[in-house]
Design a protein around this motif. Structure first.
Motif, PDB file in Angstrom:
ATOM      1  N   ILE A  39      43.418  50.530  39.003  1.00 43.87           N
ATOM      2  CA  ILE A  39      44.714  49.888  39.289  1.00 43.87           C
ATOM      3  C   ILE A  39      45.279  50.334  40.640  1.00 43.87           C
ATOM      4  CG2 ILE A  39      47.066  49.575  38.409  1.00 43.87           C
ATOM      5  CD1 ILE A  39      44.777  48.220  36.780  1.00 43.87           C
ATOM      6  N   GLU A  40      45.054  51.585  40.982  1.00 46.08           N
ATOM      7  CA  GLU A  40      45.551  52.085  42.277  1.00 46.08           C
ATOM      8  C   GLU A  40      44.946  51.261  43.417  1.00 46.08           C
ATOM      9  OE1 GLU A  40      44.727  56.239  42.834  1.00 46.08           O
ATOM     10  OE2 GLU A  40      45.618  56.239  44.844  1.00 46.08           O
ATOM     11  N   LYS A  41      43.628  51.061  43.347  1.00 45.84           N
ATOM     12  CA  LYS A  41      42.930  50.293  44.395  1.00 45.84           C
ATOM     13  C   LYS A  41      43.375  48.827  44.388  1.00 45.84           C
ATOM     14  CE  LYS A  41      40.144  51.429  47.050  1.00 45.84           C
ATOM     15  NZ  LYS A  41      40.438  51.749  48.456  1.00 45.84           N
ATOM     16  N   LEU A  42      43.533  48.276  43.188  1.00 43.92           N
ATOM     17  CA  LEU A  42      43.934  46.864  43.086  1.00 43.92           C
ATOM     18  C   LEU A  42      45.303  46.649  43.731  1.00 43.92           C
ATOM     19  CD1 LEU A  42      43.396  44.008  42.044  1.00 43.92           C
ATOM     20  CD2 LEU A  42      44.318  44.693  39.819  1.00 43.92           C
ATOM     21  N   ALA A  43      46.229  47.547  43.433  1.00 45.46           N
ATOM     22  CA  ALA A  43      47.574  47.431  44.015  1.00 45.46           C
ATOM     23  C   ALA A  43      47.498  47.573  45.541  1.00 45.46           C
ATOM     24  CB  ALA A  43      48.490  48.494  43.408  1.00 45.46           C
ATOM     25  N   GLU A  44      46.691  48.515  45.989  1.00 43.36           N
ATOM     26  CA  GLU A  44      46.542  48.742  47.442  1.00 43.36           C
ATOM     27  C   GLU A  44      45.993  47.483  48.140  1.00 43.36           C
ATOM     28  OE1 GLU A  44      44.042  52.269  48.276  1.00 43.36           O
ATOM     29  OE2 GLU A  44      43.210  51.064  49.918  1.00 43.36           O
ATOM     30  N   LEU A  53      49.001  37.007  43.843  1.00 49.35           N
ATOM     31  CA  LEU A  53      48.804  37.363  42.439  1.00 49.35           C
ATOM     32  C   LEU A  53      47.783  38.491  42.324  1.00 49.35           C
ATOM     33  CD1 LEU A  53      48.955  36.621  39.335  1.00 49.35           C
ATOM     34  CD2 LEU A  53      47.184  34.916  39.793  1.00 49.35           C
ATOM     35  N   ALA A  54      48.092  39.493  41.489  1.00 47.74           N
ATOM     36  CA  ALA A  54      47.129  40.563  41.190  1.00 47.74           C
ATOM     37  C   ALA A  54      46.899  40.566  39.688  1.00 47.74           C
ATOM     38  CB  ALA A  54      47.678  41.916  41.649  1.00 47.74           C
ATOM     39  N   VAL A  55      45.630  40.565  39.289  1.00 44.63           N
ATOM     40  CA  VAL A  55      45.301  40.507  37.859  1.00 44.63           C
ATOM     41  C   VAL A  55      44.341  41.631  37.497  1.00 44.63           C
ATOM     42  CG1 VAL A  55      44.339  39.095  35.987  1.00 44.63           C
ATOM     43  CG2 VAL A  55      45.460  37.977  37.920  1.00 44.63           C
ATOM     44  N   THR A  56      44.679  42.372  36.423  1.00 41.24           N
ATOM     45  CA  THR A  56      43.699  43.294  35.852  1.00 41.24           C
ATOM     46  C   THR A  56      43.216  42.678  34.541  1.00 41.24           C
ATOM     47  OG1 THR A  56      43.387  45.381  34.683  1.00 41.24           O
ATOM     48  CG2 THR A  56      45.657  44.686  34.984  1.00 41.24           C
ATOM     49  N   GLU A  58      42.270  44.304  32.137  1.00 40.44           N
ATOM     50  CA  GLU A  58      42.588  45.257  31.063  1.00 40.44           C
ATOM     51  C   GLU A  58      44.074  45.170  30.727  1.00 40.44           C
ATOM     52  OE1 GLU A  58      40.510  48.506  30.339  1.00 40.44           O
ATOM     53  OE2 GLU A  58      38.833  47.179  30.829  1.00 40.44           O
ATOM     54  N   ILE A  59      44.359  44.604  29.566  1.00 43.73           N
ATOM     55  CA  ILE A  59      45.751  44.383  29.163  1.00 43.73           C
ATOM     56  C   ILE A  59      46.545  45.689  29.110  1.00 43.73           C
ATOM     57  CG2 ILE A  59      46.471  44.366  26.691  1.00 43.73           C
ATOM     58  CD1 ILE A  59      46.193  41.223  27.038  1.00 43.73           C
ATOM     59  N   SER A  60      45.873  46.777  28.728  1.00 48.84           N
ATOM     60  CA  SER A  60      46.563  48.074  28.581  1.00 48.84           C
ATOM     61  C   SER A  60      47.023  48.635  29.937  1.00 48.84           C
ATOM     62  CB  SER A  60      45.634  49.071  27.909  1.00 48.84           C
ATOM     63  OG  SER A  60      44.498  49.261  28.724  1.00 48.84           O
ATOM     64  N   ARG A  61      46.546  48.052  31.023  1.00 46.82           N
ATOM     65  CA  ARG A  61      46.911  48.582  32.349  1.00 46.82           C
ATOM     66  C   ARG A  61      47.986  47.749  33.044  1.00 46.82           C
ATOM     67  NH1 ARG A  61      42.362  52.425  33.595  1.00 46.82           N
ATOM     68  NH2 ARG A  61      41.081  52.182  31.745  1.00 46.82           N
ATOM     69  N   LEU A  62      48.580  46.812  32.304  1.00 45.67           N
ATOM     70  CA  LEU A  62      49.596  45.932  32.897  1.00 45.67           C
ATOM     71  C   LEU A  62      50.784  46.726  33.442  1.00 45.67           C
ATOM     72  CD1 LEU A  62      50.740  43.092  33.463  1.00 45.67           C
ATOM     73  CD2 LEU A  62      51.643  43.065  31.136  1.00 45.67           C
ATOM     74  N   ASP A  63      51.294  47.663  32.633  1.00 46.69           N
ATOM     75  CA  ASP A  63      52.489  48.418  33.054  1.00 46.69           C
ATOM     76  C   ASP A  63      52.226  49.175  34.349  1.00 46.69           C
ATOM     77  OD1 ASP A  63      53.687  47.478  30.867  1.00 46.69           O
ATOM     78  OD2 ASP A  63      53.656  49.357  29.717  1.00 46.69           O
ATOM     79  N   ASP A  64      51.079  49.800  34.418  1.00 46.12           N
ATOM     80  CA  ASP A  64      50.703  50.568  35.602  1.00 46.12           C
ATOM     81  C   ASP A  64      50.698  49.670  36.846  1.00 46.12           C
ATOM     82  OD1 ASP A  64      49.776  52.454  37.330  1.00 46.12           O
ATOM     83  OD2 ASP A  64      47.783  52.671  36.446  1.00 46.12           O
ATOM     84  N   GLN A  66      52.154  46.762  37.190  1.00 47.49           N
ATOM     85  CA  GLN A  66      53.514  46.256  37.447  1.00 47.49           C
ATOM     86  C   GLN A  66      54.343  47.287  38.217  1.00 47.49           C
ATOM     87  OE1 GLN A  66      54.683  45.027  33.541  1.00 47.49           O
ATOM     88  NE2 GLN A  66      54.832  42.878  34.147  1.00 47.49           N
ATOM     89  N   SER A  67      54.250  48.536  37.775  1.00 47.87           N
ATOM     90  CA  SER A  67      55.098  49.543  38.437  1.00 47.87           C
ATOM     91  C   SER A  67      54.626  49.794  39.869  1.00 47.87           C
ATOM     92  CB  SER A  67      55.173  50.835  37.615  1.00 47.87           C
ATOM     93  OG  SER A  67      53.928  51.454  37.603  1.00 47.87           O
ATOM     94  N   ARG A  68      53.342  49.714  40.102  1.00 48.68           N
ATOM     95  CA  ARG A  68      52.848  49.923  41.470  1.00 48.68           C
ATOM     96  C   ARG A  68      53.229  48.774  42.415  1.00 48.68           C
ATOM     97  NH1 ARG A  68      48.791  54.038  41.817  1.00 48.68           N
ATOM     98  NH2 ARG A  68      48.166  54.728  39.753  1.00 48.68           N
ATOM     99  N   LEU A  69      53.383  47.562  41.843  1.00 45.48           N
ATOM    100  CA  LEU A  69      53.665  46.409  42.717  1.00 45.48           C
ATOM    101  C   LEU A  69      55.128  45.951  42.660  1.00 45.48           C
ATOM    102  CD1 LEU A  69      50.362  44.342  42.307  1.00 45.48           C
ATOM    103  CD2 LEU A  69      51.109  45.699  44.260  1.00 45.48           C
ATOM    104  N   LYS A  70      55.952  46.757  42.007  1.00 42.77           N
ATOM    105  CA  LYS A  70      57.377  46.433  41.884  1.00 42.77           C
ATOM    106  C   LYS A  70      58.019  46.260  43.271  1.00 42.77           C
ATOM    107  CE  LYS A  70      61.246  47.998  39.156  1.00 42.77           C
ATOM    108  NZ  LYS A  70      61.846  49.141  38.546  1.00 42.77           N
ATOM    109  N   GLY A  71      58.768  45.198  43.415  1.00 42.25           N
ATOM    110  CA  GLY A  71      59.490  44.986  44.667  1.00 42.25           C
ATOM    111  C   GLY A  71      58.670  44.362  45.782  1.00 42.25           C
TER     112      GLY A  71
END
Ligand code: NDP
Ligand code: MG
Length: 388
Positions: A39-44, A53-56, A58-64, A66-71
């Motif tokens: 997720i770190e790399k995906l957000a970067e 649009l960024a999609v993982t 893995e459903i369990s990693r949605l919050d992570d 979301q918080s990395r791409l907030k704003g």
């Protein structure tokens, strides 16, 4: 500006694609970038490419995510359905660089809706070659190879008559076990198998290269992509990996495509096709290239090639069964439950047992999925029996 999406953006092929795009940033409008666990790399990547649009997966990693791409204003989604929905979003060019069987449905969705599908995921052709071609044909989608060997063949065939092809020669580096004894290979660890001498790739394809299951997949990929029969496809070991593959024609001429061992060459060719553009790859320096070596592949130490030919003769669902058994065996090897050479034995036995499942045309996702599940379960059954 061309609209593009990158499926499997966090992987080896995906990150190479990102670097090529960054080399010519203003030429592209990035729609979706996808990943799974990283997720770190995906957000970067999403931020660097200003994706919409960024999609993982893995459903369990949605919050992570979301918080990395907030704003940032980048939309965030998670799960398999979200991944397939992103693949269905029409763009000018999309690359399918998800690893393994999971990439097939992604490729099919891009093919249904996209203008150009750049295909790195070789499993798409091995498991669903006919289905993918049909889907591209119906939607008018252009299918371009990204695997370096198939990009080389595609380039060598440019302007040629496919009926004048005598043979295709796939080059193989030989991997880390080129000069190992069969005993050494029997005791090889996942770390040794993933240590490719020339190419920097994802872990799974690196181990598949060491066992030559990767080359075996590429033989089937060649048949499915270009309609060239298995009997016309040869493999030659070329340890320097400078010639990426060759095509021999009826007049005896052979056209070889050369370049540095950098996937950016093949990815860039598919990205800018039919035009050639600088992607920042190194140039070959012939003053430093002292020799190019070739030798036949040792069929005793690398039985995967013969198993692939058997699967091609069987046709239908055999490609799916071959790939599923290979993926399941790779999981067992990575778990250290089986040895390196056990993988080929188990895959061979599973392909040989295809009649137990019932072979037929691989013309629907339903049939492909069922045979994939059957093959994975069959490998596990064989594994459990051998451990009783
Ligand atoms: P990697 O393992 O490096 O990357 C795989 C990508 O797929 C990552 O983005 C990963 O996400 C994502 N992913 C993993 N599992 C799933 C899943 N179940 N659903 C959706 N996405 C998933 O693979 P490579 O880049 O090495 O290979 C990608 C494909 O290209 C393979 O089919 C391979 O055979 C082919 N290929 C690769 C070459 C290479 O040089 N690497 C050369 C030629 C072909 P995350 O990392 O976030 O978990
Ligand atoms: Mg390859």
């Amino acid at each position: 500006m061309r609209s593009i999406s990158i499926f499997g953006a966090t992987g080896s092929v995906g990150q190479n694609t990102v670097s090529i795009i960054q080399h010519n940033r203003n030429a592209f409008d990035v729609h979706a970038v996808t990943g799974a666990k990283n997720i770190e790399k995906l957000a970067e990547i999403a931020v660097a490419l200003n994706a919409k649009l960024a999609v993982t997966s893995e459903i369990s990693r949605l919050d992570d995510l979301q918080s990395r791409l907030k704003g940032t204003g980048i939309a965030v989604q998670a799960g398999r359905d979200a991944l397939l929905s992103a693949a269905a979003d029409p763009v000018d060019w999309a690359i399918s660089a998800v690893v393994g069987f999971a990439g097939l449905e992604v490729s099919l969705k891009i093919a249904e809706n996209g203008k150009t599908l750049a295909l790195a995921n070789k499993e798409s052709l091995v498991c669903g070659g006919a289905l993918l071609h049909e889907t591209c044909k119906c939607a008018g989608t252009t299918l371009l190879p990204v695997d370096s060997e198939h990009s080389a063949i595609f380039q060598a065939l440019n302007g040629e008559d496919i009926n004048r092809v005598e043979r295709v020669i796939l080059t193989a580096s030989g991997g880390p076990f080129l000069n190992s004894t069969i005993e050494e290979m029997a005791h090889a660890t996942p770390e040794q198998a993933a240590d490719h001498p020339n190419w920097s790739m994802g872990q799974r394809i690196s181990i598949d290269s060491a066992s030559m299951f990767n080359k075996a997949m590429e033989i089937i990929e060649t048949k499915e992509l270009f309609g060239i029969s298995g009997g016309k496809i040869d493999v030659v070991i070329h340890p320097q990996s400078i010639i990426h593959s060759m095509v021999g024609f009826k007049d005896g001429a052979i056209i070889a495509q050369m370049g540095p061992t950098d996937m950016c060459g093949a990815i860039g060719y598919a990205l800018y096709w039919p035009v050639r553009t600088d992607t920042g790859v190194d140039r070959l320096d012939f003053s430093k290239l002292s020799q190019l070596d070739f030798q036949p592949a040792d069929m005793d130490r690398f039985p995967a090639i013969a198993i692939a030919h058997d699967a091609m003769k069987r046709g239908g669902l055999a490609g799916t069964v071959f790939n599923a058994a290979k993926e399941q065996c790779l999981d067992l090897f990575l778990d250290r439950s089986i040895g390196f050479l056990d993988m080929a034995d188990l895959v061979n036995e599973t392909v040989q047992s295809l009649e137990n499942f019932g072979n037929c045309d691989a013309d629907s996702m339903d049939k492909i999925l069922k045979s994939d599940t059957w093959a994975r379960e069959y490998v596990l059954k064989l594994f459990k029996m051998s451990n009783k």
